[in-house]
Design an enzyme around this catalytic site. Structure first.
Site, mmCIF file in Angstrom:
data_model
loop_
_atom_site.group_PDB
_atom_site.id
_atom_site.type_symbol
_atom_site.label_atom_id
_atom_site.label_comp_id
_atom_site.label_asym_id
_atom_site.label_seq_id
_atom_site.Cartn_x
_atom_site.Cartn_y
_atom_site.Cartn_z
ATOM 1 C CG ASP A 60 -1.706 1.240 1.403
ATOM 2 O OD1 ASP A 60 -1.501 2.191 0.620
ATOM 3 O OD2 ASP A 60 -2.538 1.286 2.330
ATOM 4 C CB SER A 126 -9.214 11.848 -15.266
ATOM 5 O OG SER A 126 -10.481 11.751 -15.863
ATOM 6 C CE1 TYR A 151 -10.779 8.511 -10.380
ATOM 7 C CE2 TYR A 151 -12.244 9.704 -11.859
ATOM 8 C CZ TYR A 151 -11.083 8.990 -11.644
ATOM 9 O OH TYR A 151 -10.226 8.771 -12.681
ATOM 10 C CE LYS A 155 -7.389 9.980 -10.983
ATOM 11 N NZ LYS A 155 -6.112 9.301 -10.723
ATOM 12 N N GLY A 299 -24.841 12.620 -13.567
ATOM 13 C CA GLY A 299 -23.444 13.066 -13.558
ATOM 14 C C GLY A 299 -22.737 12.937 -14.899
#
Ligand code: UDP
Length: 341
Positions: A60, A126, A151, A155, A299
Protein backbone atom coordinates in the site's frame (compact mmCIF):
# COMPACT_ATOMS: atom_id res chain seq x y z
CA UNK A 1 22.87 2.55 -17.86
CA UNK A 2 19.29 1.46 -18.05
CA UNK A 3 16.86 3.77 -16.30
CA UNK A 4 14.50 2.25 -13.79
CA UNK A 5 10.89 3.29 -13.25
CA UNK A 6 8.66 2.52 -10.28
CA UNK A 7 5.09 1.92 -11.41
CA UNK A 8 2.61 2.26 -8.53
CA UNK A 9 -0.65 0.54 -9.34
CA UNK A 10 1.32 -1.41 -11.93
CA UNK A 11 -0.91 -4.47 -11.65
CA UNK A 12 -3.91 -2.43 -12.76
CA UNK A 13 -5.35 -1.94 -16.22
CA UNK A 14 -3.33 1.03 -17.45
CA UNK A 15 -0.37 0.30 -15.17
CA UNK A 16 0.20 -3.20 -16.55
CA UNK A 17 0.06 -2.01 -20.17
CA UNK A 18 2.45 0.82 -19.33
CA UNK A 19 4.88 -1.60 -17.67
CA UNK A 20 5.00 -3.58 -20.94
CA UNK A 21 5.64 -0.51 -23.09
CA UNK A 22 8.34 0.77 -20.71
CA UNK A 23 10.17 -2.54 -20.79
CA UNK A 24 9.88 -2.71 -24.58
CA UNK A 25 11.31 0.81 -24.76
CA UNK A 26 14.37 -0.31 -22.75
CA UNK A 27 13.48 0.66 -19.18
CA UNK A 28 13.70 -1.51 -16.09
CA UNK A 29 10.44 -1.56 -14.19
CA UNK A 30 9.46 -2.23 -10.58
CA UNK A 31 5.77 -2.77 -9.94
CA UNK A 32 4.12 -1.90 -6.62
CA UNK A 33 0.45 -2.61 -6.06
CA UNK A 34 -1.68 -3.53 -3.05
CA UNK A 35 -3.86 -5.75 -5.27
CA UNK A 36 -6.97 -4.16 -3.78
CA UNK A 37 -8.40 -3.83 -7.28
CA UNK A 38 -5.95 -5.80 -9.41
CA UNK A 39 -4.73 -9.34 -9.92
CA UNK A 40 -1.29 -10.95 -9.96
CA UNK A 41 -2.25 -12.44 -13.33
CA UNK A 42 -1.67 -8.97 -14.78
CA UNK A 43 1.93 -8.94 -13.51
CA UNK A 44 2.39 -12.48 -14.82
CA UNK A 45 1.01 -11.28 -18.16
CA UNK A 46 3.57 -8.46 -18.25
CA UNK A 47 6.34 -10.98 -17.54
CA UNK A 48 5.13 -13.32 -20.27
CA UNK A 49 4.77 -10.60 -22.89
CA UNK A 50 8.17 -9.03 -22.21
CA UNK A 51 10.20 -12.02 -21.03
CA UNK A 52 11.49 -9.73 -18.27
CA UNK A 53 11.58 -10.65 -14.60
CA UNK A 54 9.70 -7.53 -13.46
CA UNK A 55 10.08 -7.25 -9.69
CA UNK A 56 6.73 -6.98 -7.92
CA UNK A 57 6.13 -5.66 -4.39
CA UNK A 58 2.73 -6.00 -2.77
CA UNK A 59 2.42 -2.71 -0.96
CA UNK A 60 0.00 0.00 0.00
CA UNK A 61 1.97 2.97 -1.30
CA UNK A 62 0.12 5.40 0.98
CA UNK A 63 1.98 3.83 3.91
CA UNK A 64 5.58 5.09 4.24
CA UNK A 65 6.51 1.90 6.09
CA UNK A 66 5.58 -0.07 2.99
CA UNK A 67 6.66 2.40 0.30
CA UNK A 68 10.03 3.66 1.52
CA UNK A 69 11.69 0.22 1.60
CA UNK A 70 10.86 -0.14 -2.11
CA UNK A 71 12.88 3.01 -2.82
CA UNK A 72 15.68 1.58 -0.63
CA UNK A 73 15.74 -1.72 -2.44
CA UNK A 74 15.20 -0.44 -5.98
CA UNK A 75 16.79 2.93 -6.69
CA UNK A 76 14.70 4.49 -9.46
CA UNK A 77 14.99 7.40 -11.87
CA UNK A 78 11.28 8.08 -12.12
CA UNK A 79 7.87 7.12 -10.80
CA UNK A 80 4.63 6.65 -12.70
CA UNK A 81 1.90 6.97 -10.15
CA UNK A 82 -1.28 5.09 -11.09
CA UNK A 83 -2.33 3.75 -7.70
CA UNK A 84 -5.72 5.22 -6.79
CA UNK A 85 -9.36 4.39 -6.24
CA UNK A 86 -11.23 5.02 -9.47
CA UNK A 87 -14.94 4.23 -9.20
CA UNK A 88 -16.82 7.45 -9.79
CA UNK A 89 -20.14 6.23 -8.34
CA UNK A 90 -18.55 4.70 -5.26
CA UNK A 91 -16.68 7.93 -4.56
CA UNK A 92 -20.01 9.73 -4.16
CA UNK A 93 -20.95 7.35 -1.33
CA UNK A 94 -17.48 7.08 0.22
CA UNK A 95 -15.91 10.51 -0.27
CA UNK A 96 -13.63 10.27 2.74
CA UNK A 97 -12.20 6.96 1.57
CA UNK A 98 -11.45 8.52 -1.78
CA UNK A 99 -9.90 11.71 -0.41
CA UNK A 100 -7.84 9.85 2.17
CA UNK A 101 -6.61 7.20 -0.22
CA UNK A 102 -5.95 9.14 -3.41
CA UNK A 103 -4.43 12.18 -1.76
CA UNK A 104 -2.29 10.34 0.75
CA UNK A 105 -1.01 8.04 -1.99
CA UNK A 106 0.35 10.94 -4.02
CA UNK A 107 1.67 12.74 -0.94
CA UNK A 108 3.50 9.64 0.31
CA UNK A 109 4.96 8.99 -3.15
CA UNK A 110 6.22 12.60 -3.34
CA UNK A 111 7.69 12.35 0.16
CA UNK A 112 9.51 9.16 -0.77
CA UNK A 113 10.83 10.82 -3.94
CA UNK A 114 12.18 13.75 -1.88
CA UNK A 115 13.77 11.43 0.65
CA UNK A 116 15.47 9.28 -1.98
CA UNK A 117 16.31 12.04 -4.47
CA UNK A 118 13.99 10.91 -7.27
CA UNK A 119 13.06 13.86 -9.46
CA UNK A 120 10.61 12.67 -12.10
CA UNK A 121 6.97 11.73 -11.73
CA UNK A 122 4.13 11.09 -14.14
CA UNK A 123 0.69 11.40 -12.59
CA UNK A 124 -2.49 9.75 -13.92
CA UNK A 125 -5.00 12.52 -14.30
CA UNK A 126 -8.23 12.54 -16.21
CA UNK A 127 -10.28 14.58 -18.63
CA UNK A 128 -12.85 14.56 -15.84
CA UNK A 129 -11.11 17.74 -14.62
CA UNK A 130 -12.64 19.61 -17.59
CA UNK A 131 -16.24 18.71 -16.70
CA UNK A 132 -18.62 19.80 -19.44
CA UNK A 133 -16.37 22.24 -21.23
CA UNK A 134 -17.91 25.24 -22.96
CA UNK A 135 -15.69 24.84 -26.01
CA UNK A 136 -14.79 21.52 -27.63
CA UNK A 137 -12.35 19.93 -28.20
CA UNK A 138 -10.58 20.71 -24.94
CA UNK A 139 -6.99 21.93 -24.91
CA UNK A 140 -4.70 21.86 -21.89
CA UNK A 141 -5.64 25.52 -21.37
CA UNK A 142 -9.36 24.79 -21.12
CA UNK A 143 -10.39 25.87 -17.63
CA UNK A 144 -11.01 23.08 -15.17
CA UNK A 145 -14.53 22.96 -13.81
CA UNK A 146 -15.98 22.09 -10.44
CA UNK A 147 -15.63 18.30 -10.18
CA UNK A 148 -18.75 16.18 -10.66
CA UNK A 149 -17.66 13.61 -8.06
CA UNK A 150 -15.22 13.17 -5.18
CA UNK A 151 -13.21 10.93 -7.50
CA UNK A 152 -12.94 13.75 -10.04
CA UNK A 153 -12.05 16.15 -7.28
CA UNK A 154 -9.18 13.92 -6.12
CA UNK A 155 -7.73 14.15 -9.65
CA UNK A 156 -8.00 17.93 -9.56
CA UNK A 157 -6.55 18.17 -6.05
CA UNK A 158 -3.71 15.79 -6.89
CA UNK A 159 -2.82 17.92 -9.92
CA UNK A 160 -2.60 20.90 -7.57
CA UNK A 161 -0.50 19.01 -5.03
CA UNK A 162 1.90 18.11 -7.81
CA UNK A 163 1.98 21.65 -9.23
CA UNK A 164 2.71 23.16 -5.80
CA UNK A 165 5.33 20.53 -5.01
CA UNK A 166 7.37 21.09 -8.17
CA UNK A 167 7.20 24.82 -7.44
CA UNK A 168 8.56 24.34 -3.93
CA UNK A 169 11.14 21.59 -4.34
CA UNK A 170 13.99 22.41 -6.74
CA UNK A 171 14.80 19.64 -9.19
CA UNK A 172 11.42 17.97 -8.93
CA UNK A 173 9.60 17.59 -12.27
CA UNK A 174 6.09 16.34 -12.89
CA UNK A 175 3.89 15.59 -15.85
CA UNK A 176 0.15 15.15 -15.45
CA UNK A 177 -1.40 13.13 -18.24
CA UNK A 178 -5.10 13.78 -18.63
CA UNK A 179 -6.52 10.55 -19.94
CA UNK A 180 -9.65 10.48 -22.03
CA UNK A 181 -11.47 7.10 -22.17
CA UNK A 182 -8.98 4.21 -22.20
CA UNK A 183 -10.32 1.02 -23.79
CA UNK A 184 -9.04 -2.18 -25.40
CA UNK A 185 -6.31 -4.58 -24.41
CA UNK A 186 -2.83 -5.72 -25.32
CA UNK A 187 -2.82 -7.49 -28.73
CA UNK A 188 -1.41 -10.63 -27.05
CA UNK A 189 -4.69 -10.86 -25.05
CA UNK A 190 -2.51 -11.67 -22.02
CA UNK A 191 -3.45 -8.47 -20.20
CA UNK A 192 -6.52 -6.25 -20.33
CA UNK A 193 -9.17 -4.71 -18.14
CA UNK A 194 -10.36 -6.83 -15.19
CA UNK A 195 -13.43 -5.13 -13.78
CA UNK A 196 -14.74 -6.59 -10.54
CA UNK A 197 -18.47 -7.25 -10.44
CA UNK A 198 -20.78 -5.37 -12.76
CA UNK A 199 -18.72 -3.07 -14.99
CA UNK A 200 -19.35 0.66 -14.75
CA UNK A 201 -17.56 1.50 -17.97
CA UNK A 202 -18.99 1.13 -21.42
CA UNK A 203 -16.58 -1.20 -23.19
CA UNK A 204 -16.31 -3.91 -20.51
CA UNK A 205 -20.11 -3.86 -20.33
CA UNK A 206 -20.27 -4.27 -24.11
CA UNK A 207 -17.79 -7.17 -24.17
CA UNK A 208 -19.52 -8.92 -21.27
CA UNK A 209 -22.90 -8.52 -22.96
CA UNK A 210 -21.50 -9.93 -26.21
CA UNK A 211 -20.05 -12.84 -24.19
CA UNK A 212 -23.47 -13.55 -22.65
CA UNK A 213 -22.46 -12.62 -19.11
CA UNK A 214 -24.82 -9.64 -19.09
CA UNK A 215 -28.26 -9.75 -20.60
CA UNK A 216 -28.42 -6.28 -22.02
CA UNK A 217 -26.41 -3.11 -22.25
CA UNK A 218 -28.20 0.02 -21.13
CA UNK A 219 -27.35 2.99 -23.32
CA UNK A 220 -27.67 5.95 -21.01
CA UNK A 221 -29.62 8.53 -22.95
CA UNK A 222 -30.30 9.25 -26.64
CA UNK A 223 -31.62 12.77 -26.15
CA UNK A 224 -28.33 14.63 -25.83
CA UNK A 225 -27.48 17.44 -28.17
CA UNK A 226 -25.18 15.24 -30.28
CA UNK A 227 -25.52 13.82 -33.83
CA UNK A 228 -27.25 10.58 -32.74
CA UNK A 229 -28.38 11.75 -29.30
CA UNK A 230 -25.95 9.58 -27.31
CA UNK A 231 -22.91 10.96 -25.48
CA UNK A 232 -19.62 11.69 -27.21
CA UNK A 233 -16.28 10.55 -25.78
CA UNK A 234 -12.69 10.22 -26.94
CA UNK A 235 -11.88 6.51 -26.65
CA UNK A 236 -8.16 5.81 -26.64
CA UNK A 237 -6.48 2.44 -27.02
CA UNK A 238 -4.78 1.47 -23.77
CA UNK A 239 -1.54 0.61 -25.60
CA UNK A 240 -1.46 4.06 -27.20
CA UNK A 241 -2.12 5.54 -23.77
CA UNK A 242 0.67 3.43 -22.25
CA UNK A 243 3.07 4.77 -24.88
CA UNK A 244 2.25 8.34 -23.88
CA UNK A 245 3.74 7.50 -20.46
CA UNK A 246 6.93 6.27 -22.09
CA UNK A 247 7.12 9.54 -24.02
CA UNK A 248 6.53 11.55 -20.83
CA UNK A 249 9.25 9.67 -18.95
CA UNK A 250 11.66 10.11 -21.87
CA UNK A 251 10.94 13.82 -21.92
CA UNK A 252 11.75 14.22 -18.23
CA UNK A 253 14.77 11.94 -17.92
CA UNK A 254 16.09 13.27 -21.25
CA UNK A 255 15.95 16.85 -19.92
CA UNK A 256 13.44 18.00 -22.55
CA UNK A 257 10.76 19.32 -20.19
CA UNK A 258 9.88 22.95 -20.93
CA UNK A 259 8.66 23.58 -17.39
CA UNK A 260 8.94 21.67 -14.12
CA UNK A 261 5.21 20.90 -14.22
CA UNK A 262 3.55 20.06 -17.52
CA UNK A 263 0.13 18.81 -18.55
CA UNK A 264 -0.82 16.85 -21.65
CA UNK A 265 -4.11 15.64 -23.02
CA UNK A 266 -3.93 11.98 -23.93
CA UNK A 267 -6.70 11.17 -26.37
CA UNK A 268 -7.23 10.56 -30.07
CA UNK A 269 -8.94 13.83 -30.91
CA UNK A 270 -11.90 11.91 -32.34
CA UNK A 271 -15.37 12.07 -30.77
CA UNK A 272 -17.30 8.78 -30.86
CA UNK A 273 -20.87 8.31 -29.68
CA UNK A 274 -22.04 5.44 -27.48
CA UNK A 275 -24.20 4.09 -30.31
CA UNK A 276 -21.40 4.42 -32.86
CA UNK A 277 -19.10 2.48 -30.54
CA UNK A 278 -21.65 -0.30 -30.03
CA UNK A 279 -22.36 -0.60 -33.74
CA UNK A 280 -18.67 -0.56 -34.64
CA UNK A 281 -18.05 -3.30 -32.08
CA UNK A 282 -20.79 -5.43 -33.63
CA UNK A 283 -19.52 -4.89 -37.16
CA UNK A 284 -15.83 -5.48 -36.49
CA UNK A 285 -16.37 -8.58 -34.41
CA UNK A 286 -19.43 -10.04 -36.14
CA UNK A 287 -21.33 -10.33 -32.85
CA UNK A 288 -24.60 -8.88 -31.63
CA UNK A 289 -24.74 -6.61 -28.60
CA UNK A 290 -28.18 -6.66 -27.05
CA UNK A 291 -28.91 -3.12 -25.91
CA UNK A 292 -31.72 -0.80 -24.97
CA UNK A 293 -31.91 2.94 -24.62
CA UNK A 294 -32.62 4.03 -21.07
CA UNK A 295 -32.61 7.37 -19.27
CA UNK A 296 -29.52 9.50 -18.74
CA UNK A 297 -27.01 8.47 -16.07
CA UNK A 298 -26.63 11.03 -13.29
CA UNK A 299 -23.44 13.07 -13.56
CA UNK A 300 -22.73 12.14 -17.20
CA UNK A 301 -21.24 14.77 -19.42
CA UNK A 302 -22.75 15.24 -22.86
CA UNK A 303 -19.56 15.45 -24.84
CA UNK A 304 -15.82 15.68 -24.34
CA UNK A 305 -12.90 15.02 -26.62
CA UNK A 306 -9.31 16.12 -26.78
CA UNK A 307 -7.39 18.59 -28.80
CA UNK A 308 -4.22 16.51 -28.96
CA UNK A 309 -2.05 18.89 -30.97
CA UNK A 310 0.08 19.93 -28.00
CA UNK A 311 0.76 16.33 -26.92
CA UNK A 312 1.43 15.34 -30.53
CA UNK A 313 3.98 18.08 -31.16
CA UNK A 314 5.58 18.31 -27.72
CA UNK A 315 5.64 14.69 -26.59
CA UNK A 316 6.24 13.40 -30.10
CA UNK A 317 3.45 10.96 -29.41
CA UNK A 318 0.23 10.22 -31.25
CA UNK A 319 -2.56 7.70 -30.80
CA UNK A 320 -2.16 5.28 -33.69
CA UNK A 321 -4.77 2.57 -33.38
CA UNK A 322 -8.14 2.75 -35.09
CA UNK A 323 -11.36 2.30 -33.14
CA UNK A 324 -11.96 -0.90 -35.12
CA UNK A 325 -8.59 -2.39 -34.15
CA UNK A 326 -9.12 -1.40 -30.52
CA UNK A 327 -12.60 -2.92 -30.30
CA UNK A 328 -11.34 -6.11 -31.95
CA UNK A 329 -8.67 -6.22 -29.23
CA UNK A 330 -11.25 -5.67 -26.49
CA UNK A 331 -13.33 -8.60 -27.78
CA UNK A 332 -10.28 -10.80 -28.19
CA UNK A 333 -9.33 -10.18 -24.56
CA UNK A 334 -12.85 -10.95 -23.29
CA UNK A 335 -12.92 -14.19 -25.31
CA UNK A 336 -9.45 -15.17 -24.11
CA UNK A 337 -10.46 -14.61 -20.47
CA UNK A 338 -13.64 -16.59 -20.80
CA UNK A 339 -12.25 -19.36 -22.98
CA UNK A 340 -14.64 -18.47 -25.83
CA UNK A 341 -13.57 -19.62 -29.31
N1 UDP B 1 -22.41 4.22 -20.95
C1 UDP B 1 -23.59 3.57 -21.31
N2 UDP B 1 -23.87 2.37 -20.72
C2 UDP B 1 -23.05 1.77 -19.81
C3 UDP B 1 -21.85 2.44 -19.44
C4 UDP B 1 -21.58 3.67 -20.04
O1 UDP B 1 -24.35 4.06 -22.14
O2 UDP B 1 -23.38 0.70 -19.30
C5 UDP B 1 -22.08 5.51 -21.58
C6 UDP B 1 -21.95 6.65 -20.59
O3 UDP B 1 -23.20 7.26 -20.39
C7 UDP B 1 -20.96 7.55 -21.29
C8 UDP B 1 -20.07 6.60 -22.09
O4 UDP B 1 -20.81 5.38 -22.17
O5 UDP B 1 -21.63 8.38 -22.21
C9 UDP B 1 -18.73 6.32 -21.42
O6 UDP B 1 -18.98 5.95 -20.08
P1 UDP B 1 -17.84 5.35 -19.17
O7 UDP B 1 -18.46 5.05 -17.83
O8 UDP B 1 -17.16 4.22 -19.86
O9 UDP B 1 -16.78 6.53 -19.05
P2 UDP B 1 -16.94 8.05 -18.56
O10 UDP B 1 -16.81 8.88 -19.79
O11 UDP B 1 -18.25 8.19 -17.89
O12 UDP B 1 -15.79 8.23 -17.65
Amino acid sequence: MKKRVLVTGGAGYIGSHTAVELIEAGYDVVVADDLSNAEMTAVEGVRRITGAEVPFVKADCSDPAQLFPIFEQYPVDAVIHFAAFKAVGESVHKPLDYYRNNLSLLITVLEAMRKYGVENIVFSSSCTVYGQADVLPVTEQTPRKEAESPYGNTKKMCEDILRDSVKAYPGLKGIALRYFNPIGAHPSALIGELPRGVPNNLVPYVTQTAAGLREQLSVFGDDYNTPDGSCLRDYIDVVDLARAHVAAIGRMVGGRSKAPYEIFNVGTGRPVSVLELVHTFEKVNGVKVNYKIVGRRAGDIEAVWADTSYANSELGWKAEKSLEETLAGAWNWEKHRRGIE
